[in-house]
Scaffold this active site. Sequence first.
Site, PDB file in Angstrom:
ATOM      1  N   CYS A 199       4.397 -13.303   9.618  1.00  0.00           N
ATOM      2  CA  CYS A 199       2.983 -12.923   9.636  1.00  0.00           C
ATOM      3  C   CYS A 199       2.787 -11.418   9.772  1.00  0.00           C
ATOM      4  CB  CYS A 199       2.227 -13.688  10.706  1.00  0.00           C
ATOM      5  SG  CYS A 199       2.835 -13.357  12.364  1.00  0.00           S
ATOM      6  N   HIS A 224      -5.561   9.754 -20.430  1.00  0.00           N
ATOM      7  CA  HIS A 224      -4.818   9.688 -19.170  1.00  0.00           C
ATOM      8  C   HIS A 224      -5.623   8.949 -18.109  1.00  0.00           C
ATOM      9  CE1 HIS A 224      -3.575  11.235 -15.222  1.00  0.00           C
ATOM     10  NE2 HIS A 224      -2.375  11.052 -15.720  1.00  0.00           N
TER      11      HIS A 224
HETATM   12  C1  PEP Z   1       3.795  -8.175  13.924  1.00  0.00           C
HETATM   13  O1  PEP Z   1       4.238  -7.501  14.844  1.00  0.00           O
HETATM   14  O2  PEP Z   1       4.315  -8.249  12.797  1.00  0.00           O
HETATM   15  C2  PEP Z   1       2.567  -8.960  14.100  1.00  0.00           C
HETATM   16  C3  PEP Z   1       2.116  -9.732  13.158  1.00  0.00           C
HETATM   17  O3  PEP Z   1       1.902  -8.766  15.270  1.00  0.00           O
HETATM   18  P1  PEP Z   1       0.960  -7.502  15.555  1.00  0.00           P
HETATM   19  O4  PEP Z   1       0.816  -6.764  14.263  1.00  0.00           O
HETATM   20  O5  PEP Z   1      -0.312  -8.039  16.054  1.00  0.00           O
HETATM   21  O6  PEP Z   1       1.745  -6.768  16.587  1.00  0.00           O
END
Ligand code: PEP
Length: 877
Positions: free
Chosen positions: A832, A455
């Site tokens: 992002c 496991h």
């Molecule tokens: C987001 O809001 O997705 C972003 C990338 O900005 P932060 O995380 O810095 O608010």
Amino acid sequence: MANKWVYLFTEGNATMRNLLGGKGANLAEMTNLGLPVPQGFTITTEACTQYYEDGQKINDEIMGQIMDHINKMEEITGKKFGDKENPLLVSVRSGARASMPGMMDTILNLGLNEEVVEVLAEKSGNPRWAYDCYRRFIQMFSDVVMEVGKKYFEALIDEMKKDKGVKQDVELTAEDLKELANQFKAEYKAKIGEEFPSDPKVQLVEAIKAVFRSWDNPRANVYRRDNDIPYSWGTAVNVQMMAFGNMGDTSGTGVAFTRDPATGEKKLMGEFLMNAQGEDVVAGVRTPQHIDQLKQVMPEVYDEFVDICHKLEDHYRDMQDMEFTIENRKLYMLQTRNGKRTAFAALKIACDLVDEGMIDEAKAVSMIEPRNLDTLLHPTFDPEALKKATPIGKGLAASPGAASGQIVFTAEEAKEWADAGKKVVLVRLETSPEDIEGMKASQGILTVRGGMTSHAAVVARGMGTCCVSGVSEIVMDEENKQFELGGKTFHEGDVISFDGTTGNIYDGAIATREAQIAGEFGRIMSWADKYRRLKVRTNADTPADAKKARELGAEGIGLCRTEHMFFEGERIDAFREMICSDTVEDREKALEKILPVQQGDFEKLYEALEGNPVTIRFLDPPLHEFVPTEEAEIEKLAHTQGKSVAQIKAIIASLHEFNPMMGHRGLRLAVTYPEIAVMQTKAVIRAAINVAKVHPDWNLKPEIMIPLSSDAKELKFVKDIVVKTADEEIARAGSDIKYEVGTMIEIPRACLTADEIAKEAEFFCFGTNDLTQMTFGFSRDDAGKFLNAYYDKKIFENDPFAKLDQVGVGKLMKMAIELGKKARPELHVGICGEHGGDPSSVEFCHKIGLDYVSCSPFRVPIARLAAAQAAIAEKRN
Ligand code: PEP
Ligand code: MG
């Protein structure tokens, strides 16, 4: 026509995985291939879903079909449930669409009762076998169906062995086992308050229900969440005639892989135990023999098995993980599936299969689980430090990687200590599925017992956690939380290190080293790059992160959070001066100090990116993260600002916000304090002008990204400041440098008015962290406190902050792209938020036509692979 809920193995095939589960579809496929498979039937995954829809009941139609199939099975095998002459015994095993090793339950030898076992004992001339089957059945049934718990039964076995003065289960006699069976039944009655069921049909129905229930057990739920397996899939149930590996020395059972699941090497890998049943091999109760030894023990069976391995690998064109049983020298195949493997092995196997002409490059790219690449990017021991270290022991190299940490002895402690920020290694006699959470929290797992398929080994490989198993030299004292190894006693909290690639164990900590993309990893990634359309950028705030990300294949910076450049040392002082200024003059003074620091950072970032795009996001600090809280820091700030402590405290108090995440952040800061945007623009442009002088061929074109806009006029206000400042800087320097101004899209209103916003923005980048927060209205800092309840209640299957909510947030994104491109066809669009490195979210980004995803450096290869897989899948469809 009524639905078909049950299929004989002869009625299915490998393409019916969704309906029959992986195990059921492959049992059918092996049957079709003419391999020796004990026959049986599969109850479909749809029956499982129906079971839940009917309020955890098997409805009459399904029950009717199960009963019909029992009759059919009796006809096929010539055996009958509960028969005194020729009793039918079956195994009942779960089998979902995606394999979930060790997560759900298995029951063997079902169909036995007091009368049947006696007949079996007498007629077979092998009473030891008959009673061994019986006691195992009671044990498994009680544990799985009635949830009585294994430990009571194990204690009884241990007691019996102690009484009889034997060490191994196999040394117990028929009489001992008969007595154990009685004790087990008494235990069952004591715990449940009823007699152990003796009617095989009742046993079977209870077992089927238990498998359906196991779909919803806590460890299956955790596994599914970690592996992106939807709850709605359900599990199939396989009812199969038993083949007995515990009939004596001419019987046995084992598991094998056609290639090494740890290294990928093309050689048969596996383990078997003579005179044993299924779970003995994986449970690590006895240490099994290597599959190669089967050649000596039973040459003709070995040859047949090797032949089947080749057949299956050729058929499935992938490494197979098989279970088999030998009953009185006759080989039976109980399972085959594409084997789980380490990321390292996955890459080697995929490349080897291409080189062997079995698959093409696109298939090789599609075979790798993007998430698993993570493990290759984790550190290994520093070779120099390792040379100086002397191993104190050695076990099996069960899952590669390097682990160094404080010893804990239970999964609960592993989790607690890890939550408290400690690095721990979990040392256990053997692990069991209940230990999952603790295993996840550990740097590595060390077990005394168990082989390569124990496991601990299987689960650790799946998690990408380092594991060394079967360290039989360890003298374990779990009760007193200590063990002996290499002549030394180790206690809870002591530090050890071990190497999942060699199996070596070391006293104390050893330095580790970063991984790199080379060899097969490099090959697969270069193939992936040929197929993907999405660009992959990185979120990096420092030149070091940017450099790492470049090594890992990032094609630009998609997000540089400029506020993060001020977390350290004296920089934060200047930043605090800026936030805590109460006049424009004071603020400008603080900004004067910040400007050269920012400019220097940006220059280094451009250098690190060598002309690839760099997106610099303007300040977006939730102010509460930056204001001083310590008295000494407040005093220091008062001193530099020429103010009293009371004045500074008053400013801090005025900055207090009830909801800082929806507060004075993002471009709102530039609306109130335009001088901040002016300073940042100067830093971005001046840095670019300087670097462009040295590298004119890079054609530097910084991308200035304005965060958190929700309104076109608001964005225009800030953009105009940026453009005016930038153009002045460029004119003054006599430069011809170009730049872009775009915005993050992270507020629903920005999506709804994206056509207006796009008139002011040359690019969009979805900040899906905030967009998720604002769309759900869940605070990204606090949602963790209640999301568990959402998982438990099946409202959510995943954390929307980790895996993009395609239905809601995704709809807003689609709308924003459509509106944005209508207003500005050349608009380029990226993402992002954290989702930029999550494979299923990357796939979604591909589908909705984003230009790039941006993620943290270590997730860049994951995103590259996921992007390629999305493109390949699209083409295939
Ligand atoms: C987001 O809001 O997705 C972003 C990338 O900005 P932060 O995380 O810095 O608010
Ligand atoms: Mg944000």
